[in-house]
Design a protein around this motif. Structure first.
Motif, PDB file in Angstrom:
ATOM      1  N   THR A  11      23.230 -48.223  -5.356  1.00  0.00           N
ATOM      2  CA  THR A  11      22.460 -47.757  -6.943  1.00  0.00           C
ATOM      3  C   THR A  11      21.744 -49.053  -7.220  1.00  0.00           C
ATOM      4  O   THR A  11      22.058 -50.257  -7.131  1.00  0.00           O
ATOM      5  CB  THR A  11      23.501 -47.426  -8.010  1.00  0.00           C
ATOM      6  OG1 THR A  11      24.562 -48.527  -8.005  1.00  0.00           O
ATOM      7  CG2 THR A  11      24.021 -46.128  -7.381  1.00  0.00           C
ATOM      8  N   ASP A  12      20.659 -48.858  -8.271  1.00  0.00           N
ATOM      9  CA  ASP A  12      19.942 -49.863  -8.887  1.00  0.00           C
ATOM     10  C   ASP A  12      20.232 -49.888 -10.312  1.00  0.00           C
ATOM     11  O   ASP A  12      21.370 -49.390 -10.716  1.00  0.00           O
ATOM     12  CB  ASP A  12      18.381 -49.491  -8.406  1.00  0.00           C
ATOM     13  CG  ASP A  12      17.974 -48.267  -9.501  1.00  0.00           C
ATOM     14  OD1 ASP A  12      18.863 -47.722 -10.233  1.00  0.00           O
ATOM     15  OD2 ASP A  12      16.747 -48.003  -9.536  1.00  0.00           O
ATOM     16  N   ASP A  39      20.985 -47.170 -12.451  1.00  0.00           N
ATOM     17  CA  ASP A  39      21.972 -46.338 -11.920  1.00  0.00           C
ATOM     18  C   ASP A  39      21.636 -45.198 -11.080  1.00  0.00           C
ATOM     19  O   ASP A  39      22.007 -43.888 -10.864  1.00  0.00           O
ATOM     20  CB  ASP A  39      22.981 -45.664 -12.979  1.00  0.00           C
ATOM     21  CG  ASP A  39      24.429 -45.360 -12.305  1.00  0.00           C
ATOM     22  OD1 ASP A  39      24.679 -45.721 -11.101  1.00  0.00           O
ATOM     23  OD2 ASP A  39      24.848 -44.366 -12.920  1.00  0.00           O
ATOM     24  N   ARG A  40      20.277 -45.495 -10.440  1.00  0.00           N
ATOM     25  CA  ARG A  40      19.723 -44.261  -9.550  1.00  0.00           C
ATOM     26  C   ARG A  40      20.356 -44.325  -8.220  1.00  0.00           C
ATOM     27  O   ARG A  40      20.672 -45.630  -7.743  1.00  0.00           O
ATOM     28  CB  ARG A  40      18.073 -44.692  -9.483  1.00  0.00           C
ATOM     29  CG  ARG A  40      17.477 -44.255 -11.062  1.00  0.00           C
ATOM     30  CD  ARG A  40      15.905 -44.316 -10.633  1.00  0.00           C
ATOM     31  NE  ARG A  40      15.475 -45.504 -10.183  1.00  0.00           N
ATOM     32  CZ  ARG A  40      14.220 -45.922  -9.780  1.00  0.00           C
ATOM     33  NH1 ARG A  40      13.460 -44.906  -9.739  1.00  0.00           N
ATOM     34  NH2 ARG A  40      14.080 -47.193  -9.345  1.00  0.00           N
ATOM     35  N   LEU A  41      20.317 -43.435  -7.259  1.00  0.00           N
ATOM     36  CA  LEU A  41      20.847 -43.540  -5.979  1.00  0.00           C
ATOM     37  C   LEU A  41      19.955 -43.611  -5.210  1.00  0.00           C
ATOM     38  O   LEU A  41      18.820 -42.712  -4.846  1.00  0.00           O
ATOM     39  CB  LEU A  41      21.794 -42.598  -5.726  1.00  0.00           C
ATOM     40  CG  LEU A  41      22.577 -42.305  -4.495  1.00  0.00           C
ATOM     41  CD1 LEU A  41      23.545 -43.362  -4.237  1.00  0.00           C
ATOM     42  CD2 LEU A  41      23.107 -41.003  -4.236  1.00  0.00           C
ATOM     43  N   ARG A  63      25.662 -52.232  -5.148  1.00  0.00           N
ATOM     44  CA  ARG A  63      24.564 -52.463  -6.372  1.00  0.00           C
ATOM     45  C   ARG A  63      23.264 -53.346  -5.951  1.00  0.00           C
ATOM     46  O   ARG A  63      23.596 -54.327  -5.325  1.00  0.00           O
ATOM     47  CB  ARG A  63      24.906 -52.942  -7.470  1.00  0.00           C
ATOM     48  CG  ARG A  63      25.982 -51.778  -8.175  1.00  0.00           C
ATOM     49  CD  ARG A  63      26.222 -52.290  -9.928  1.00  0.00           C
ATOM     50  NE  ARG A  63      26.757 -51.222 -10.310  1.00  0.00           N
ATOM     51  CZ  ARG A  63      26.212 -50.156 -10.953  1.00  0.00           C
ATOM     52  NH1 ARG A  63      25.068 -49.676 -10.961  1.00  0.00           N
ATOM     53  NH2 ARG A  63      27.028 -49.019 -11.388  1.00  0.00           N
ATOM     54  N   SER A  78      14.859 -52.753  -7.032  1.00  0.00           N
ATOM     55  CA  SER A  78      14.833 -51.376  -6.709  1.00  0.00           C
ATOM     56  C   SER A  78      13.687 -51.190  -5.590  1.00  0.00           C
ATOM     57  O   SER A  78      13.254 -50.173  -5.052  1.00  0.00           O
ATOM     58  CB  SER A  78      14.068 -50.399  -7.616  1.00  0.00           C
ATOM     59  OG  SER A  78      15.258 -50.558  -8.794  1.00  0.00           O
ATOM     60  N   PHE A 134      14.822 -43.975  -4.762  1.00  0.00           N
ATOM     61  CA  PHE A 134      15.910 -43.918  -5.591  1.00  0.00           C
ATOM     62  C   PHE A 134      15.690 -42.722  -6.537  1.00  0.00           C
ATOM     63  O   PHE A 134      14.837 -42.354  -6.749  1.00  0.00           O
ATOM     64  CB  PHE A 134      15.874 -45.263  -6.524  1.00  0.00           C
ATOM     65  CG  PHE A 134      16.468 -46.321  -5.790  1.00  0.00           C
ATOM     66  CD1 PHE A 134      17.878 -46.677  -6.017  1.00  0.00           C
ATOM     67  CD2 PHE A 134      15.685 -47.435  -5.124  1.00  0.00           C
ATOM     68  CE1 PHE A 134      18.289 -47.721  -5.216  1.00  0.00           C
ATOM     69  CE2 PHE A 134      16.076 -48.619  -4.685  1.00  0.00           C
ATOM     70  CZ  PHE A 134      17.625 -48.837  -4.696  1.00  0.00           C
ATOM     71  N   THR A 187      17.228 -40.248  -9.721  1.00  0.00           N
ATOM     72  CA  THR A 187      17.962 -40.122 -11.085  1.00  0.00           C
ATOM     73  C   THR A 187      19.029 -38.963 -10.740  1.00  0.00           C
ATOM     74  O   THR A 187      18.532 -38.165  -9.720  1.00  0.00           O
ATOM     75  CB  THR A 187      17.549 -39.813 -12.288  1.00  0.00           C
ATOM     76  OG1 THR A 187      16.835 -38.694 -12.224  1.00  0.00           O
ATOM     77  CG2 THR A 187      16.488 -40.805 -12.519  1.00  0.00           C
ATOM     78  N   ARG A 188      20.120 -38.776 -11.433  1.00  0.00           N
ATOM     79  CA  ARG A 188      20.818 -37.441 -11.161  1.00  0.00           C
ATOM     80  C   ARG A 188      20.196 -36.232 -11.267  1.00  0.00           C
ATOM     81  O   ARG A 188      20.043 -35.268 -10.613  1.00  0.00           O
ATOM     82  CB  ARG A 188      22.097 -37.505 -12.056  1.00  0.00           C
ATOM     83  CG  ARG A 188      22.990 -38.670 -11.728  1.00  0.00           C
ATOM     84  CD  ARG A 188      24.116 -38.530 -12.523  1.00  0.00           C
ATOM     85  NE  ARG A 188      25.081 -39.712 -12.223  1.00  0.00           N
ATOM     86  CZ  ARG A 188      25.079 -41.110 -12.501  1.00  0.00           C
ATOM     87  NH1 ARG A 188      23.856 -41.589 -13.061  1.00  0.00           N
ATOM     88  NH2 ARG A 188      26.114 -41.979 -12.069  1.00  0.00           N
ATOM     89  N   TRP A 238      28.653 -40.111  -7.176  1.00  0.00           N
ATOM     90  CA  TRP A 238      27.828 -40.680  -7.774  1.00  0.00           C
ATOM     91  C   TRP A 238      27.324 -39.686  -8.920  1.00  0.00           C
ATOM     92  O   TRP A 238      27.172 -40.006 -10.165  1.00  0.00           O
ATOM     93  CB  TRP A 238      26.504 -41.334  -7.184  1.00  0.00           C
ATOM     94  CG  TRP A 238      25.324 -41.659  -7.937  1.00  0.00           C
ATOM     95  CD1 TRP A 238      25.336 -42.694  -8.727  1.00  0.00           C
ATOM     96  CD2 TRP A 238      24.446 -40.774  -7.869  1.00  0.00           C
ATOM     97  NE1 TRP A 238      24.135 -42.613  -9.145  1.00  0.00           N
ATOM     98  CE2 TRP A 238      23.486 -41.622  -8.780  1.00  0.00           C
ATOM     99  CE3 TRP A 238      23.952 -39.689  -7.249  1.00  0.00           C
ATOM    100  CZ2 TRP A 238      22.426 -41.214  -9.156  1.00  0.00           C
ATOM    101  CZ3 TRP A 238      22.619 -39.143  -7.681  1.00  0.00           C
ATOM    102  CH2 TRP A 238      21.933 -40.018  -8.628  1.00  0.00           C
TER     103      TRP A 238
END
Ligand SMILES: [Zn+2]
Length: 276
Positions: free
Chosen positions: A151-152, A155-157, A223, A227, A241, A243-244, A272
């Motif tokens: 994650t960056d 908090d993006r995966l 982490r 990014s 990356f 976001t949810r 996540w």
């Protein structure tokens, strides 16, 4: 969390591998037939064990005790009729089937002694193989791999697409641990090699056996403070990356396909997604 973080449903019976105890274990045992591809004989999509038929064969492999039965694996050249993979089985059966596949395939692929090259024989009911010439013992190997959810700072995966996969499939970064390397070091290296990411920190979460071919997946989260992604182009074709909200929308529109539900990759992604 999935069943592989709980105690195994297979009691591996370490004290009963002696030959004297095996005849007792054989009575009423169930025998799973496994082919060189790791397929298991099945009926109607369910593993179909033989009730211990006649005499135990020297190549039969003691797996252990599960669901009130003793289980053996019997390597066969091919399965006539229906077969399934271990991942297609019910969760309660996956521990015994994963062991059947791992040990069945290993016995089929380790006929020669690593020390002197002579033939080896099944030993200790399949817990090992013994050289017929020099007596060297060999045990099934497991190859450790790391798999890491990166994650960056937002908090993006990070999800990446492997060149070998179908068009829209994505997953998290994974790779084999090299000789002389720790699992954490493999996380830092793979992130750098595959997607050009410098990790700030890594943390171990859980593991999952993956007996095809013979891996143990060690799951991490990590982490990065930067990014920017630079894919290697050899193994990884694209990476981004999410976001949810972006990932949920991309899955709903079939823009991306996530790893299958029984995998540790999916488990780490879901973890996540749920914000943990
Ligand atoms: Zn030998």
């Amino acid at each position: 969390m999935t069943q592989w973080t709980d105690p195994s449903t297979l009691d591996r019976m370490p004290l009963e591998r002696g030959e004297a105890d095996l005849d007792g274990a054989w009575r009423g045992a169930l025998v799973l037939r496994v082919d060189p591809e790791g397929r298991i004989a099945a009926a109607d999509g369910i593993p179909e064990p033989l009730a211990a038929p006649g005499r135990r064969r020297p190549s039969d492999i003691l797996l252990g005790r599960a669901r009130d039965h003793v289980w053996f694996a019997r390597p066969v050249d091919r399965i006539v009729g229906e077969s399934i993979g271990w991942r297609q089985a019910a969760a309660a059966d996956q521990d015994v089937l994963a062991s059947a596949v791992a040990l069945g395939r290993w016995h089929g692929s380790a006929p020669a002694c690593e020390r002197c090259g002579a033939a080896t024989m099944t030993h200790q009911a399949g817990a090992s193989r013994r050289c017929t010439h020099c007596g060297e013992l060999a045990f099934a190997r497991t190859d450790p791999c790391i798999i890491i959810a990166i994650t960056d700072p937002d908090d993006r995966l990070l999800l990446a697409h492997n060149v070998a996969w179908e068009a829209s499939r994505v997953s998290i970064v994974a790779g084999f641990i090299e000789a002389g390397e720790s699992a954490e070091q493999a996380c830092f290296r793979e992130a750098q090699e595959e997607v050009g990411i410098t990790l700030d920190s890594v943390r171990y979460i859980s593991s999952q056996p993956w007996p095809l071919p013979r891996s143990l997946m060690l799951g991490f989260v990590g982490r990065t403070v930067d990014s920017r992604i630079t894919v290697d182009g050899d193994e990884i074709a694209t990476g981004a990356f999410y976001t949810r909200e972006e990932l949920v929308a991309a899955v709903e529109s079939d823009e991306v396909v996530l790893p299958q539900r029984a995998s540790i990759a999916r488990s780490l992604i879901e973890q996540w997604l749920s914000g943990r």
